[in-house]
Design an enzyme around this catalytic site. Sequence first.
Site, PDB file in Angstrom:
ATOM      1  N   ASN A  95       3.482 -16.973  -7.374  1.00 48.71           N
ATOM      2  CA  ASN A  95       3.136 -15.929  -8.357  1.00 48.71           C
ATOM      3  C   ASN A  95       4.025 -16.025  -9.592  1.00 48.71           C
ATOM      4  O   ASN A  95       4.661 -15.073 -10.020  1.00 48.71           O
ATOM      5  CB  ASN A  95       3.199 -14.530  -7.737  1.00 48.71           C
ATOM      6  CG  ASN A  95       4.583 -14.130  -7.291  1.00 48.71           C
ATOM      7  OD1 ASN A  95       5.403 -14.977  -6.963  1.00 48.71           O
ATOM      8  ND2 ASN A  95       4.849 -12.840  -7.282  1.00 48.71           N
ATOM      9  N   ASP A 153       0.582 -14.454  -2.518  1.00 49.07           N
ATOM     10  CA  ASP A 153       1.578 -13.394  -2.332  1.00 49.07           C
ATOM     11  C   ASP A 153       1.915 -12.672  -3.642  1.00 49.07           C
ATOM     12  O   ASP A 153       1.991 -13.273  -4.707  1.00 49.07           O
ATOM     13  CB  ASP A 153       2.869 -13.948  -1.728  1.00 49.07           C
ATOM     14  CG  ASP A 153       3.865 -12.834  -1.450  1.00 49.07           C
ATOM     15  OD1 ASP A 153       3.445 -11.790  -0.945  1.00 49.07           O
ATOM     16  OD2 ASP A 153       5.052 -12.995  -1.776  1.00 49.07           O
ATOM     17  N   ASP A 306      11.886 -12.454   1.235  1.00 46.12           N
ATOM     18  CA  ASP A 306      11.044 -11.957   0.133  1.00 46.12           C
ATOM     19  C   ASP A 306      11.913 -11.675  -1.102  1.00 46.12           C
ATOM     20  O   ASP A 306      11.718 -10.684  -1.806  1.00 46.12           O
ATOM     21  CB  ASP A 306      10.253 -10.714   0.543  1.00 46.12           C
ATOM     22  CG  ASP A 306       9.081 -10.444  -0.398  1.00 46.12           C
ATOM     23  OD1 ASP A 306       8.846 -11.240  -1.330  1.00 46.12           O
ATOM     24  OD2 ASP A 306       8.403  -9.406  -0.195  1.00 46.12           O
TER      25      ASP A 306
HETATM   26 ZN   LIG Z   1       4.072  -9.933  -0.636  1.00 46.00          ZN
HETATM   27 ZN   LIG Z   2       6.823 -11.978  -1.649  1.00 47.79          ZN
END
Ligand SMILES: [Zn+2]
Ligand SMILES: [Zn+2]
Length: 436
Positions: A95, A153, A306
């Site tokens: 992303n 994501d 993350d």
């Molecule tokens: Zn995510």
């Molecule tokens: Zn992520």
Amino acid sequence: MFTTLIRNGRVIDPSQEIDRIADLWIEGDRIGGIGEFGSRSADHTIDATGLIVAPGLIDMHVHLREPGREEDETIATGTAAALAGGLTSVACMPNTEPAIDTQADAEFVVLQAHRARNANVFPVGAITKGRQGQELAEIGGLVAGGAVAFSDDGSPVMSAELMRRALEYTKMFGKAVLSHCEDLDLTRGGVMHEGVESMRLGLRGMPAAAEEIHVFRDIALARLTGGRLHILHVSTAGSVELIRWGKRQGVRVTGEACPHHFTLTDECLRSFDSNYKMAPPLRTRADVEAILEGLADNTLEVIATDHAPHAAEKKDRELDLAPNGIIGLETLLPICVHALIEPGILTWPRLLAKLTINPARVLKIDRGTLRTGAVADVTVIDPHTEYVIDPTRFRSKSRNCPFAGWRVRGRAHTVLVSGQVRYSVTESAFARSSAR
Ligand SMILES: [Zn+2]
Ligand SMILES: [Zn+2]
């Protein structure tokens, strides 16, 4: 050939079920063996007495922001932060701006990582063009460019039909789909978990059902297609139960938990601090307990951060306007020690499996092991020294960390990538601050 001897450490390699005091011998960029090598002379010797010697840690869920948002992080700064956190490999999400959805985009990431010479970077390719959820990206080209898995994501794939085709198509390449599970129709405008706390605070909530609906949908689609599914950042008790059920049905599904989801709850939002805002959001104490159970019974076989850096001027805003996400590379180890090792939920070998061989198997990369002949990615861990988490010392460009001020144990002591020392605590900010 340059040789390295790591002496007298507790060598833990879950891929071979090894956990004993031993020496690790490294020849060039390869593991030479585990044994008693005290009599050999090496070009470089590291005394690991009292330390843990593990395969290089892998974080399969990281946002490096390059290209497009270099004010938040770059491949160079993100991989420097990874090393400082004890990680030798990261998989980075697509992303970026533009999204990593072509072969050239994946190749750019690989090239930048090569230039940075920090941790290894394995790009994740987008499932759909521009992550727009409309048509499949060039899956074959992305694989040729080095993509190890596929994900949109940051966003879910809202179309079940498209997700079905993604699972079918990636299966032909032997790659997994990494699913961000969120029904956007149910989360629009939400800033936190929907429940008693969101009601009390008068903030718009995101219900657990928004995640669970997609977890179930994707497990059903993985069963239909025989594709390989990995559920990212599991945050609810219901999701854990669904993955457990999926595995019992023989579906090829794996589960991932992030440190913030097994340590913090939605009560943190009482501070209105945007460092507690992420997607999926912090949930309730019952959800935290269910994730800990899922980690203990291996329903959740991967721990990932993350890591989602945001420059301070973006994150220091009121909750409604602040972006989702927190950084995590440099707090992964101590938070796992605090939440999993110290309370006895996981042993070191079981924790390290979730940070080494398990993510390597999901991504099908030849890392996460100390087998003779494997690439010599090694993390030497100091499990004992107590210190206070101080984000001002981080190598990441961003500071959006909810763990500042926590008194913890567990940090990287020495990190080797391809047999070369790329990080050493004695040359780090830790040493500089204690010398002051
Ligand atoms: Zn995510
Ligand atoms: Zn992520």
